[in-house]
Scaffold this motif. Structure first.
Motif, PDB file in Angstrom:
ATOM      1  N   MET A  82      31.195  69.205  63.813  1.00  0.00           N
ATOM      2  CA  MET A  82      31.416  70.462  64.538  1.00  0.00           C
ATOM      3  C   MET A  82      32.820  71.027  64.443  1.00  0.00           C
ATOM      4  N   LEU A  83      33.781  70.252  64.003  1.00  0.00           N
ATOM      5  CA  LEU A  83      35.172  70.650  64.127  1.00  0.00           C
ATOM      6  C   LEU A  83      35.593  71.798  63.220  1.00  0.00           C
ATOM      7  N   GLY A 108      52.424  63.705  62.817  1.00  0.00           N
ATOM      8  CA  GLY A 108      52.224  62.345  63.310  1.00  0.00           C
ATOM      9  C   GLY A 108      51.143  62.395  64.377  1.00  0.00           C
ATOM     10  N   THR A 109      49.945  61.964  64.030  1.00  0.00           N
ATOM     11  CA  THR A 109      48.785  62.194  64.887  1.00  0.00           C
ATOM     12  C   THR A 109      48.021  60.923  65.227  1.00  0.00           C
ATOM     13  N   GLY A 110      47.348  60.963  66.353  1.00  0.00           N
ATOM     14  CA  GLY A 110      46.443  59.891  66.746  1.00  0.00           C
ATOM     15  C   GLY A 110      45.092  60.007  66.061  1.00  0.00           C
ATOM     16  N   SER A 111      44.875  61.099  65.341  1.00  0.00           N
ATOM     17  CA  SER A 111      43.642  61.257  64.557  1.00  0.00           C
ATOM     18  C   SER A 111      43.767  60.472  63.259  1.00  0.00           C
ATOM     19  N   GLU A 112      42.627  60.216  62.645  1.00  0.00           N
ATOM     20  CA  GLU A 112      42.652  59.542  61.352  1.00  0.00           C
ATOM     21  C   GLU A 112      43.265  60.462  60.307  1.00  0.00           C
ATOM     22  N   ARG A 118      42.025  67.040  56.339  1.00  0.00           N
ATOM     23  CA  ARG A 118      40.890  67.968  56.199  1.00  0.00           C
ATOM     24  C   ARG A 118      41.074  69.208  57.076  1.00  0.00           C
ATOM     25  N   LEU A 119      41.489  69.006  58.320  1.00  0.00           N
ATOM     26  CA  LEU A 119      41.695  70.139  59.235  1.00  0.00           C
ATOM     27  C   LEU A 119      42.841  71.029  58.767  1.00  0.00           C
ATOM     28  N   LEU A 120      43.942  70.410  58.372  1.00  0.00           N
ATOM     29  CA  LEU A 120      45.094  71.196  57.933  1.00  0.00           C
ATOM     30  C   LEU A 120      44.768  71.985  56.665  1.00  0.00           C
ATOM     31  N   ARG A 121      44.013  71.390  55.764  1.00  0.00           N
ATOM     32  CA  ARG A 121      43.588  72.125  54.555  1.00  0.00           C
ATOM     33  C   ARG A 121      42.677  73.293  54.926  1.00  0.00           C
ATOM     34  N   HIS A 122      41.738  73.023  55.817  1.00  0.00           N
ATOM     35  CA  HIS A 122      40.774  74.040  56.244  1.00  0.00           C
ATOM     36  C   HIS A 122      41.477  75.269  56.813  1.00  0.00           C
ATOM     37  N   LEU A 123      42.565  75.053  57.545  1.00  0.00           N
ATOM     38  CA  LEU A 123      43.292  76.159  58.176  1.00  0.00           C
ATOM     39  C   LEU A 123      44.449  76.688  57.329  1.00  0.00           C
ATOM     40  N   GLY A 124      44.592  76.177  56.108  1.00  0.00           N
ATOM     41  CA  GLY A 124      45.653  76.651  55.220  1.00  0.00           C
ATOM     42  C   GLY A 124      47.043  76.210  55.635  1.00  0.00           C
ATOM     43  N   VAL A 133      50.999  61.311  58.926  1.00  0.00           N
ATOM     44  CA  VAL A 133      50.831  59.917  59.346  1.00  0.00           C
ATOM     45  C   VAL A 133      49.759  59.919  60.427  1.00  0.00           C
ATOM     46  N   GLY A 134      48.621  59.306  60.107  1.00  0.00           N
ATOM     47  CA  GLY A 134      47.505  59.233  61.039  1.00  0.00           C
ATOM     48  C   GLY A 134      47.428  57.877  61.712  1.00  0.00           C
ATOM     49  N   ALA A 135      46.497  57.760  62.638  1.00  0.00           N
ATOM     50  CA  ALA A 135      46.325  56.514  63.389  1.00  0.00           C
ATOM     51  C   ALA A 135      46.026  55.342  62.461  1.00  0.00           C
TER      52      ALA A 135
END
Length: 188
Positions: A82-83, A108-112, A118-124, A133-135
């Motif tokens: 859904m994201l 630096g995120t708690g997400s994988e 994927r999210l950053l690419r999706h939003l350009g 750096v992910g969890a």
């Protein structure tokens, strides 16, 4: 405004991307399968934690014996479904865009890691950051400083010359423990 810092480090969820409503919806959906409820107010203190740690707290509060890693994986799959359709950038993205190419920047995120990319690419926005750096890239998570220290190392900036943008208490504690300046974006 942040010119005095040599490196800028951003938390992702709730700081530069409005992913929180989707995460909450995914938790509600997954927990309903097991007859459990998601207590949003109880989980607020765990914002910035890896998903398995939040799953562990939920399992403990329901006194059940589910595997937190399995439950976290289910929640991650639900979020992935859904994201991409629901995530939106938050106003702090303007800071990201204004410093792109002027200062080394990291997420630096708690997400994988995979989900963050994927999210950053999706939003350009992916090209704005030198490092993610992910969890799953560190062993000790926020409030431990490891995520932000790894970011600083990878962008080649001393921790004391970095500023961290955060929206969660655990992340703010991690930045302070890393000897970095911190901006609580909830107060902007």
């Amino acid at each position: 405004m942040y010119d005095r810092y040599q490196g800028l480090i951003f938390d992702m969820d709730g700081t530069i991307l409005d992913t929180e409503p989707t995460h909450r919806k995914a938790w509600h959906e997954v927990l309903a399968r097991y007859g459990m409820k998601f207590d949003e107010t109880a989980i607020v203190s765990l914002n910035g934690s890896p998903t398995w740690r939040i799953a562990q707290a939920i399992i403990a509060s329901h006194q059940t014996d589910l595997d937190p890693y399995y439950l976290a994986a289910e929640k991650t799959r639900a979020v992935e479904e859904m994201l991409l359709d629901s995530v939106r950038p938050l106003p702090l993205v303007e800071v990201v865009k204004s410093y792109h190419g002027r200062r080394p920047m990291a997420v630096g995120t708690g997400s994988e890691h995979r989900m963050a990319e994927r999210l950053l690419r999706h939003l350009g926005l992916f090209q704005c950051f030198d490092v993610i750096v992910g969890a799953d890239d560190v062993q000790r998570h926020k409030p431990e400083p490891d995520t932000f220290l790894r970011c600083a190392e990878l962008i080649n900036v001393a921790p004391e010359n970095c500023v961290v943008f955060e929206d969660a208490d655990f992340g703010i504690q991690a930045a302070i423990r890393a000897n970095m300046a911190v901006v609580d974006v909830r107060k902007l």
